[in-house]
Enzyme design. Structure first.
Site, PDB file in Angstrom:
ATOM      1  N   TYR A 183       0.254  -1.040   0.234  1.00 39.49           N
ATOM      2  CA  TYR A 183       0.134  -0.560   0.150  1.00 39.49           C
ATOM      3  C   TYR A 183       0.499   1.024   0.306  1.00 39.49           C
ATOM      4  CZ  TYR A 183      -4.548  -2.810   0.157  1.00 39.49           C
ATOM      5  OH  TYR A 183      -5.150  -3.323   0.421  1.00 39.49           O
ATOM      6  N   GLU A 202       1.669 -29.546  11.571  1.00 44.04           N
ATOM      7  CA  GLU A 202       1.047 -29.198   9.671  1.00 44.04           C
ATOM      8  C   GLU A 202       0.222 -28.763  10.197  1.00 44.04           C
ATOM      9  OE1 GLU A 202       0.621 -32.196   6.410  1.00 44.04           O
ATOM     10  OE2 GLU A 202      -0.774 -30.300   5.508  1.00 44.04           O
ATOM     11  N   ASP A 238       1.104 -34.815   6.800  1.00 42.25           N
ATOM     12  CA  ASP A 238      -0.275 -35.552   5.812  1.00 42.25           C
ATOM     13  C   ASP A 238       1.444 -36.513   5.110  1.00 42.25           C
ATOM     14  OD1 ASP A 238      -1.945 -34.401   7.502  1.00 42.25           O
ATOM     15  OD2 ASP A 238      -2.963 -33.130   5.681  1.00 42.25           O
TER      16      ASP A 238
END
Lengths: 387, 771
Positions: free
Chosen positions: A119, A215, A267
């Site tokens: 910005y 995770e 996973d």
């Protein structure tokens, strides 16, 4: 002590745009680099030459796996970014703008988030309808370009990313002078800041024996709720999927400075393998930071392809692998840092043979606390992990 | 009514002034015969003529015609009854041959046209004014050129009543002999141009007499003609009315003899006595017609016609005083009279069997081979021999002995034998240089190109197609002065502002009109004539500021034998071919089946000994395949050059865009460096300038990059556009002519050339002369 630290922090914050703060050595070095960048433009303009930047290439072709150091290193390839090239002119301008923004926040002694910087620098180019940056991904990429170009890290440019990832465990951190006792963090844990450099964060009173990195936030909460870290005396962290730089840097520091082994519970899918790969060897994109972030000793606890059979899970927890999963798995198997590791080749082969993926939550089909009470302790006990 | 415009129809007029049926309408004849077997062929002919006169136009009228016959027979029940008995109940007879013959008679051609005035271009009062001026001016120019005099024409239009105008057209031509004047102006289908094959504006000998007839019909005022052959001989003044019943002139003044105006001072008093208007000239003709009309400027107006005439006729000096007493002078831009067009014999490929038969019959007694080589263009004695051999006729056969059957084989032989195309010295094209000049003077633009095609032949008639194109420049709407706009607004009878804009200015279209109205902030539905001066000012500003280039469509100006064609654009072969040409290949945008868009003016001229118009009002050219082919080739030729120019322009713009891309970022970079280095703000400008200098060098370098063929792109600036291209470099303010030295002198920096200076002063002097 806390008071003293706070006053130090506020002294930086209270400075106005006009009043210059005193720069520390690190800032002076960064400023020197930025000056060099600006000076290059001036010289080129005076000599009527085409100003350019040589930006180290952040692609797979320009990374090497350093077998001795066991992490990814960046090669010497650079991309030349020229001002007077129609396709690069805007990128060149954007890079200079990021340099300008970074200089401004350094001299004011502040830090800005990626979005804040976006910005700060976003405006309409004079006499046109064109914006300097269309979205944040543009400015983010330019910041990374600037990092590698002037060999300064993001934090040295006084830019940070949003907090991601949490930590809980028997350790006290000193963050910007404030003491944080990570064993008293309730259910939410302490959110890991983007900048965890020693000048911002120091360690104190570590009682942990190892680090368990999971995770996801939800799995992390399971472990926190079950007080796993108390029972096993470890630091419990998560990185909300692909761990951001702050999390990886912290893992690196725990491992490096405190000598804590790092275990990952991810996973059982290509994505999980890749997260492990990034933690262990570093990422391709940020290969230049590998030496500060990679944890070559990190171990992969699970989930394993064999867990479906080993833990006698119900077939309903399987998630079918799609084509892109298969492709990605094969890609990962071919990474040089996995290529000569037989257990890993076997692991990935098994997953491809299975044809399905498993999430950590799959273990909860057996028992809600199976993962904290049985699975992880067993793996640690048996030292059954992949390296 | 194609028979009048077709060049081969000469043979069909056995008697001038009245139409006798030629046997070619056999279908109708046989139909009539079938219905009344008792009637003889002649009577049937008469019936057909009558019916044709009543419903002149289409085949579909046939059915209606038959119904009319039914009506007639009902008027005569006795006859119908008698017939019914006679025909064994098959079909009732409605009229006998005798009853029908009673109402069968000749129709005068003037009567016919009096009823069908739209065929001649007198459909509405506005067009009537234009047609009248047009016919008079065309005749004037033809007369001058034929006599080898540089034409000077005066056109005076004066309003005499609410819907009445008096049109006076005078030329400095050779004048007309006393005995010919009444016939020329008071008889339809009387003229010198019909029976010859030579390029001229007028063709049929209908125009000016028809205008006079229209004037007489609408106002009852006769046509006034003043003609002077020499300064020493007396001039003649006639007031003529056309007797439509018999197609014959009636002289009204001087007890049917006209008035002689002696030369010198005596003439002045005579002229004053008879109120004759005359601009002093050694010789010439003035025709004055009063007619019911309406004067309006804009598209399809007299003003437009005159301006366009001056494009195509740069050797003409024209003085024009419009009904509001504004004088416009069109100065000639060349003193060179176009070379005289030669008269040629018909070409064998262009005649028809009937025509051949007539020619054989009318010929002086001679041998067939003599006849062939003397009556046809490009037939040598050896060619004649070959034709006779093919036709299996003797070369020495007497022409009058050639029978119907032999004529047919002779006709076939004529078509089969290879005969060179007709000589083309009978056509005088305007010429590429003059086209460029003319267009440049009237249409402002950046790029001009002109092409004159080599002569070609359609149906034995040689013709030449010329095309010129102007690209760029502000549209007419943006060039209009506030004063002019005020005039336009006040004159307009358009109901809405939008309609006014779309009809007054060329190439705006509804889209552009909407934009302008929006920009001006006025109401779309506002009546233009009620606008206040302040609002007109607003409209004027909007006209200047709105970018009309996008919505602008190509402006097509059509000319036939140097005469502008202003109506029936869609029906004209020129427009159709322009639409059918793919302009996208040449860098213009074009939607399917429409004119391309862009600031383009295209001018197409067809010069021919016989221009095939689709109607007597001479508004559109018929689309013969040969003509369309030449048109297409001409358009493609100018299109290719336009394409070259457009591509070059695009390339220049690309280089400019590249430079701009760099330039717009340079300021950001300079600022960034200044901030990083903590320089004072002034350094930004300094650095920016330095970088700009580098950018210029760099983009210059980029301009020089090679294209696919390996040529330097920069080298294309020197690219040869070929002849007859005029490129105006607005930045330099000068014109560069591409290998066309003649074009340079015509290329003024100003968009408007010197020949069409429009002085808005009241023309008191010319008003005086009108008496």
């Amino acid at each position: 002590m806390a008071k003293k630290a706070r006053s130090k922090a506020t002294s930086g914050g209270s400075s106005t745009a006009t009043a210059r703060v005193k720069l520390n050595d690190r800032d002076k070095k960064t400023m020197g680099e930025l000056h060099g960048l600006a000076g290059g433009v001036e010289t080129a303009a005076e000599k009527k030459r085409d100003p350019y930047l040589d930006i180290p290439s952040r692609t797979l072709s320009n990374v090497k796996f350093n077998k001795a150091k066991r992490f990814i290193e960046m090669g010497n390839l650079t991309n030349r970014r020229q001002l007077f090239n129609l396709s690069q002119a805007k990128a060149y301008m954007q890079t200079m703008l990021v340099a300008k923004g970074s200089k401004e926040i350094i001299t004011e002694g502040k830090t800005a988030s990626l979005r804040q910087l976006f910005y700060m620098l976003k405006h309409t180019i004079k006499d046109t309808k064109e914006e300097t940056f269309d979205d944040q991904t543009e400015s983010d990429a330019m910041i990374e370009d600037l990092e590698v170009t002037i060999n300064a890290l993001r934090e040295e440019l006084h830019v940070f990313a949003s907090n991601r990832g949490s930590i809980v465990g028997p350790i006290t951190l000193i963050d910007s002078g404030d003491e944080i006792d990570c064993s008293r963090m309730g259910s939410g844990g302490y959110s890991i800041p983007s900048i965890v450099e020693p000048y911002v964060m120091q360690f104190k009173n570590n009682r942990a024996k190892f680090v368990l990195h999971v995770e996801k936030d939800t799995v992390w909460r399971r472990f926190n709720e079950d007080k796993f870290w108390q029972k096993y005396n470890c630091i419990l962290m998560h990185g909300q999927g692909q761990p951001p730089r702050g999390v990886r840097r912290l893992l690196h520091r725990f491992n490096n400075e405190l000598g804590l082994p790092v275990y990952c519970l991810l996973d059982n899918d290509p994505w999980g393998y890749y997260i492990y790969s990034v933690i262990k060897q570093g990422s391709i994109n940020l290969a230049f930071e590998s030496k500060r972030m990679a944890v070559p000793g990190a171990k992969y606890l699970g989930l394993r392809s064999i867990d479906f059979a080993r833990c006698e899970l119900s077939p309903s927890v399987q998630i079918r692998m799609n084509d892109s999963d298969v492709k990605r798995a094969k890609q990962i198997a071919a990474y040089p840092w996995f290529a000569d590791k037989k257990p890993w080749q076997k692991e990935i082969e098994q997953m491809l043979k299975n044809g399905f993926k498993l999430e950590v939550e799959a273990l909860m089909s057996k028992n809600i606390s199976y993962v904290t009470e049985t699975y992880v302790p067993q793996r640690l006990q048996e030292q059954d992990w992949l390296d | 009514m194609r028979r009048y415009n077709s060049h081969r129809s000469e043979c069909k007029f056995e008697t001038l002034g009245s139409i006798r049926l030629a046997d070619s309408r056999s279908r109708r004849v046989s139909a009539a015969r079938a219905k009344s077997p008792a009637s003889n062929g002649h009577a049937a002919n008469g019936a057909v003529v009558k019916r044709r006169a009543k419903l002149a136009k289409s085949a579909s009228a046939d059915a209606a015609n038959d119904v009319e016959d039914v009506q007639e027979s009902h008027d005569n029940p006795a006859a119908a009854h008698a017939e019914a008995n006679g025909s064994a109940g098959k079909s009732r007879r409605r009229a006998t041959a005798q009853s029908m013959a009673a109402s069968q008679r000749d129709i005068s051609v003037s009567e016919f046209f009096a009823k069908n005035r739209h065929l001649l271009g007198f459909d509405n009062p506005r067009k009537a004014l234009l047609t009248t001026v047009k016919e008079a001016v065309d005749n004037a120019l033809d007369a001058c050129e034929e006599a080898g005099i540089l034409p000077e024409v005066w056109v005076h239009i004066r309003q005499t009543g609410e819907n009445r105008f008096q049109v006076g057209v005078q030329d400095n031509g050779p004048g007309i002999l006393k005995q010919q004047i009444p016939n020329v102006f008071g008889k339809l289908l009387y003229g010198s141009k019909f029976h010859r094959l030579r390029m001229s504006r007028g063709q049929q000998g209908i125009g000016i007499s028809a205008a006079g007839m229209y004037g007489l019909l609408t106002t009852g005022k006769p046509v006034k003609i003043m003609s002077k052959v020499s300064p020493k001989k007396p001039a003649h003044y006639y007031e003529i009315a056309i007797n439509t019943k018999v197609n014959r002139p009636e002289i009204l003044n001087g007890k049917g003899e006209g008035v002689d105006v002696p030369p010198g001072a005596a003439g002045q008093t005579a002229m004053e006595k008879h109120a004759i208007e005359w601009v002093e000239s050694d010789h010439g003709t003035r025709v004055t017609i009063e007619l019911e009309a309406r004067y309006q400027r804009g598209r399809g107006s007299v003003d437009e016609y005159l301006a366009q005439t001056c494009i195509a006729n740069p050797h003409v000096r024209l003085h024009y005083v419009d009904p509001e007493d504004n004088a416009t002078e069109y100065e000639r831009s060349t003193d060179e009279l176009p070379p005289e067009a030669k008269e040629i014999m018909p070409h064998p490929y262009g005649i028809e069997l009937g025509q051949l038969v007539t020619m054989l019959k009318d010929s002086k007694p001679m041998s067939l081979s003599q006849f062939l080589s003397s009556s046809f263009s490009r037939v040598s004695s050896s060619t004649a021999k070959r034709i006779c051999e093919t036709a299996k006729l003797s070369t020495r056969a007497n022409v009058h002995r050639v029978g119907r059957h032999e004529a047919e084989s002779l006709y076939k032989a004529l078509q089969e034998t290879r005969i060179p195309p007709p000589s083309t010295d009978c056509i005088v094209p305007i010429g590429e240089q003059r086209l460029l000049k003319g267009l440049h003077q009237v249409v402002p633009g950046d790029f001009y190109v002109a092409v004159t095609r080599p002569p070609a032949v359609y149906r034995g008639n040689p013709f030449v197609i010329e095309a010129a194109l102007a690209y760029g420049g502000a549209p007419s709407a943006a060039r209009v002065s506030l004063e002019q706009l005020t005039d336009f607004v006040q004159e307009s009878d358009a109901r809405t502002l939008r309609q006014f804009l779309a009809t007054t200015f060329q190439g705006i279209g509804m889209e552009g009109a909407n934009k302008i109205v929006k920009e001006s902030g006025l109401g779309t539905r506002q009546t233009p004539s009620k606008l206040k001066p302040k609002e007109i000012l607003k409209l004027h500003e909007a006209l200047q500021s709105v970018n009309l280039e996008e919505g602008q469509t190509m402006n097509v100006q059509r000319f036939a034998n140097r005469v502008p064609l202003q109506f029936q654009q869609g029906a004209c072969a020129i427009t159709q071919t322009v639409v059918g040409t793919s302009w996208r290949a040449y860098g213009l945008t074009q939607s399917r089946n429409s004119l391309p868009s862009g600031p383009v003016t295209i001018m197409v001229h067809m010069a021919s000994v016989w221009v095939p118009f689709t109607s007597e009002s001479k508004e559109a050219i018929a689309g013969y395949p040969e003509i369309q082919r030449e048109l297409r080739l001409a358009l493609q030729a100018i299109g290719r050059k336009l394409g070259l120019y457009m591509r070059r322009k695009l390339k220049v713009r690309d280089a400019g865009a590249r430079r701009n891309t760099f330039l717009k970022y340079l300021n950001e970079i300079a600022e960034a460096v200044t901030v990083i280095k903590d320089y004072p703000d002034s350094r930004t400008k300094q650095l920016y300038d330095q970088l700009c200098a580098v950018a210029k060098v760099k983009t210059l370098h980029a301009d020089l990059s090679v294209d696919k063929q390996g040529n330097f792109v920069e080298g294309e600036d020197e690219q040869d556009f070929g002849d007859n291209v005029l490129i105006i470099d607005r930045e330099a303010g000068a014109a560069a002519a591409g290998a066309a030295p003649g074009a340079t002198d015509g290329a003024e920096n100003e968009a408007v050339g010197p020949a069409s200076k429009r002085s808005k002063s009241k023309a008191k002097s010319s008003a005086k002369k009108r008496g």
